[in-house]
Design a protein around this motif. Sequence first.
Motif, PDB file in Angstrom:
ATOM      1  N   ILE A   1       0.844  -1.205   0.000  1.00 22.52           N
ATOM      2  CA  ILE A   1       0.000   0.000   0.000  1.00 22.52           C
ATOM      3  C   ILE A   1       0.875   1.249   0.000  1.00 22.52           C
ATOM      4  O   ILE A   1       0.615   2.220  -0.726  1.00 22.52           O
ATOM      5  CB  ILE A   1      -0.942   0.006   1.224  1.00 22.52           C
ATOM      6  CG1 ILE A   1      -1.965  -1.142   1.128  1.00 22.52           C
ATOM      7  CG2 ILE A   1      -1.666   1.353   1.338  1.00 22.52           C
ATOM      8  CD1 ILE A   1      -2.982  -0.998   0.031  1.00 22.52           C
ATOM      9  N   LEU A   2       1.931   1.236   0.800  1.00 17.61           N
ATOM     10  CA  LEU A   2       2.826   2.400   0.858  1.00 17.61           C
ATOM     11  C   LEU A   2       3.528   2.655  -0.472  1.00 17.61           C
ATOM     12  O   LEU A   2       3.978   3.772  -0.738  1.00 17.61           O
ATOM     13  CB  LEU A   2       3.873   2.193   1.955  1.00 17.61           C
ATOM     14  CG  LEU A   2       3.351   2.163   3.398  1.00 17.61           C
ATOM     15  CD1 LEU A   2       4.486   1.864   4.357  1.00 17.61           C
ATOM     16  CD2 LEU A   2       2.670   3.475   3.763  1.00 17.61           C
ATOM     17  N   SER A   3       3.608   1.633  -1.318  1.00 22.88           N
ATOM     18  CA  SER A   3       4.228   1.807  -2.641  1.00 22.88           C
ATOM     19  C   SER A   3       3.355   2.627  -3.580  1.00 22.88           C
ATOM     20  O   SER A   3       3.858   3.201  -4.558  1.00 22.88           O
ATOM     21  CB  SER A   3       4.499   0.439  -3.274  1.00 22.88           C
ATOM     22  OG  SER A   3       5.403  -0.315  -2.506  1.00 22.88           O
ATOM     23  N   ILE A   4       2.073   2.690  -3.311  1.00 18.12           N
ATOM     24  CA  ILE A   4       1.132   3.348  -4.230  1.00 18.12           C
ATOM     25  C   ILE A   4       1.473   4.819  -4.464  1.00 18.12           C
ATOM     26  O   ILE A   4       1.494   5.269  -5.618  1.00 18.12           O
ATOM     27  CB  ILE A   4      -0.320   3.174  -3.743  1.00 18.12           C
ATOM     28  CG1 ILE A   4      -0.744   1.701  -3.846  1.00 18.12           C
ATOM     29  CG2 ILE A   4      -1.276   4.074  -4.534  1.00 18.12           C
ATOM     30  CD1 ILE A   4      -2.119   1.397  -3.266  1.00 18.12           C
ATOM     31  N   PRO A   5       1.734   5.625  -3.415  1.00 11.33           N
ATOM     32  CA  PRO A   5       2.047   7.035  -3.692  1.00 11.33           C
ATOM     33  C   PRO A   5       3.259   7.223  -4.589  1.00 11.33           C
ATOM     34  O   PRO A   5       3.243   8.081  -5.481  1.00 11.33           O
ATOM     35  CB  PRO A   5       2.289   7.620  -2.291  1.00 11.33           C
ATOM     36  CG  PRO A   5       1.514   6.737  -1.378  1.00 11.33           C
ATOM     37  CD  PRO A   5       1.616   5.368  -1.974  1.00 11.33           C
ATOM     38  N   PHE A   6       4.296   6.432  -4.364  1.00 12.35           N
ATOM     39  CA  PHE A   6       5.491   6.594  -5.203  1.00 12.35           C
ATOM     40  C   PHE A   6       5.189   6.237  -6.652  1.00 12.35           C
ATOM     41  O   PHE A   6       5.507   6.994  -7.577  1.00 12.35           O
ATOM     42  CB  PHE A   6       6.649   5.741  -4.694  1.00 12.35           C
ATOM     43  CG  PHE A   6       7.889   5.899  -5.524  1.00 12.35           C
ATOM     44  CD1 PHE A   6       8.694   7.012  -5.355  1.00 12.35           C
ATOM     45  CD2 PHE A   6       8.212   4.983  -6.509  1.00 12.35           C
ATOM     46  CE1 PHE A   6       9.825   7.193  -6.136  1.00 12.35           C
ATOM     47  CE2 PHE A   6       9.337   5.152  -7.301  1.00 12.35           C
ATOM     48  CZ  PHE A   6      10.150   6.264  -7.114  1.00 12.35           C
ATOM     49  N   VAL A   7       4.561   5.096  -6.864  1.00 12.77           N
ATOM     50  CA  VAL A   7       4.229   4.674  -8.231  1.00 12.77           C
ATOM     51  C   VAL A   7       3.348   5.715  -8.905  1.00 12.77           C
ATOM     52  O   VAL A   7       3.549   6.070 -10.073  1.00 12.77           O
ATOM     53  CB  VAL A   7       3.547   3.296  -8.229  1.00 12.77           C
ATOM     54  CG1 VAL A   7       3.037   2.942  -9.622  1.00 12.77           C
ATOM     55  CG2 VAL A   7       4.508   2.218  -7.729  1.00 12.77           C
ATOM     56  N   SER A   8       2.382   6.239  -8.181  1.00 11.32           N
ATOM     57  CA  SER A   8       1.450   7.216  -8.753  1.00 11.32           C
ATOM     58  C   SER A   8       2.155   8.475  -9.219  1.00 11.32           C
ATOM     59  O   SER A   8       1.782   9.068 -10.242  1.00 11.32           O
ATOM     60  CB  SER A   8       0.377   7.588  -7.718  1.00 11.32           C
ATOM     61  OG  SER A   8      -0.415   6.472  -7.387  1.00 11.32           O
TER      62      SER A   8
ATOM     63  N   ALA B   1      -0.769  12.672  -7.604  1.00 13.76           N
ATOM     64  CA  ALA B   1       0.066  12.989  -6.444  1.00 13.76           C
ATOM     65  C   ALA B   1      -0.787  13.231  -5.206  1.00 13.76           C
ATOM     66  O   ALA B   1      -0.536  12.657  -4.131  1.00 13.76           O
ATOM     67  CB  ALA B   1       0.940  14.212  -6.742  1.00 13.76           C
ATOM     68  N   ILE B   2      -1.783  14.073  -5.341  1.00 13.21           N
ATOM     69  CA  ILE B   2      -2.616  14.455  -4.196  1.00 13.21           C
ATOM     70  C   ILE B   2      -3.444  13.277  -3.703  1.00 13.21           C
ATOM     71  O   ILE B   2      -3.517  13.003  -2.497  1.00 13.21           O
ATOM     72  CB  ILE B   2      -3.523  15.646  -4.592  1.00 13.21           C
ATOM     73  CG1 ILE B   2      -2.674  16.889  -4.864  1.00 13.21           C
ATOM     74  CG2 ILE B   2      -4.550  15.930  -3.505  1.00 13.21           C
ATOM     75  CD1 ILE B   2      -3.420  17.994  -5.582  1.00 13.21           C
ATOM     76  N   ILE B   3      -4.085  12.572  -4.624  1.00 14.39           N
ATOM     77  CA  ILE B   3      -4.930  11.439  -4.232  1.00 14.39           C
ATOM     78  C   ILE B   3      -4.105  10.317  -3.601  1.00 14.39           C
ATOM     79  O   ILE B   3      -4.445   9.784  -2.544  1.00 14.39           O
ATOM     80  CB  ILE B   3      -5.702  10.904  -5.452  1.00 14.39           C
ATOM     81  CG1 ILE B   3      -6.763  11.916  -5.892  1.00 14.39           C
ATOM     82  CG2 ILE B   3      -6.369   9.559  -5.128  1.00 14.39           C
ATOM     83  CD1 ILE B   3      -7.396  11.595  -7.239  1.00 14.39           C
ATOM     84  N   SER B   4      -2.998   9.963  -4.250  1.00 20.65           N
ATOM     85  CA  SER B   4      -2.237   8.797  -3.787  1.00 20.65           C
ATOM     86  C   SER B   4      -1.593   9.019  -2.423  1.00 20.65           C
ATOM     87  O   SER B   4      -1.435   8.065  -1.653  1.00 20.65           O
ATOM     88  CB  SER B   4      -1.171   8.421  -4.817  1.00 20.65           C
ATOM     89  OG  SER B   4      -0.172   9.419  -4.922  1.00 20.65           O
TER      90      SER B   4
END
Length: 421
Positions: free
Chosen positions: A51-58, A216-219
Amino acid sequence: MNKLILNNIVVKNNRVDYYFSLEGQLQKYFRNENHMFIEYNFGVEDVPVSILSIPFVSNVIPLIWITDSVIQLKQLDKTFFECLDDLKAAYQEMFPSVKFNGAILLEEIVPNYYVHEKEAASLFSGGLDALTTFIRIKDKNPLLITEYGWYENEITYSDVWEADKQNAVDFGKRYGLDNILIQSNYGTFLKAEEIDIDFKRKLGDSWWHGLHHGLAIISAAIPMAYLLKVKCLYIASSNSPLYKVTCASDPTVDNKIKFASGKVFHDAYELTRQDKVKVVVDYSLNSNEKLNIRVCFKNEENCCKCEKCLRTILGIIAEGENPLNYGFNIHDNISDHIKTYLYQEVKFFTDTFIKIYWNLIQNRMRENYSKIKNEDLLDWFLDFDFVKERKRALLRYRIRNFMPILKRKLKMKLDKKIVSN
């Protein structure tokens, strides 16, 4: 081959640090530190790495797609991974002149599930769009998520963030709602200016506006949505179908984002900005609650001098209300203030801004004529021809600045000639 490798995710208390390496030609698009971070006001040590990977990938996946590169990482949430093809297709339809390719290499796709405990969380800046969405989902008792993504490599004191945060916290206390506060460098760890050099002309839009900011904002909020078991993340619309524009935050993109047991909804897209002013004004009057509309997101308070402030001020006036009651501390004669601004700045107005903002304000003033309190404004503003006045203002500008403009053009030609030789 261009490749981005997420080497390590370091989680400590309420902070997540992402360290990555680059192969091929990608380095020019990133700051030399190759580091992104997000800090929350909740501990995140219990949030899975997938789950924590999602912001970076996004934050990087649109760049991976437009440069036909590869991103490599260890884990990613299954639900989010499966929505990436839909996101890519949505961007491809929005920007048909650029090919969206690229690939993602994963060691493990991880299924994550949770039982919903909160119906809604809402990205909340305190601006007109955010207030409109709050009013529409108020009965869901949403979590309020406020973000600041403009730090460099580390968190430093910011007057703007302190003002944003205080405004959001005070608003939350007023309605008995919890605040999620997020600080990051997601707006700065890439070199947006370098991406724009290579892609702005092809895209017809900038990197931040066209591809980056929505994801960026959502993730950044997704780990919190997972931790607090939120059913739906709401993001307020900035645009409307009245005039279709390319934008990273669009229902065709945002509504495709899914993660674990959560989803995203792009709210109030069917409303124009003037419609939203009416929603806020009507709510304030009917509930007898004072609402401050926070427009200047890079200032501690509304400056009442910028285009965004002034069109909001006029929108409130068009609804028969006083801007002083909505956080706009303008004590000059409003009619003179607006007239002076337009005389100086209308030359910079785009056709889109005129159509979807200023003309709609004029139309609403005509509809609401009897309720408008500023009679001196009505004497001229309703007949103000933005297109015609823009042409006049541009002519004045060119006459006054003839020599500097000529010198600049000659220099550009000379520089081009030197480069070609």
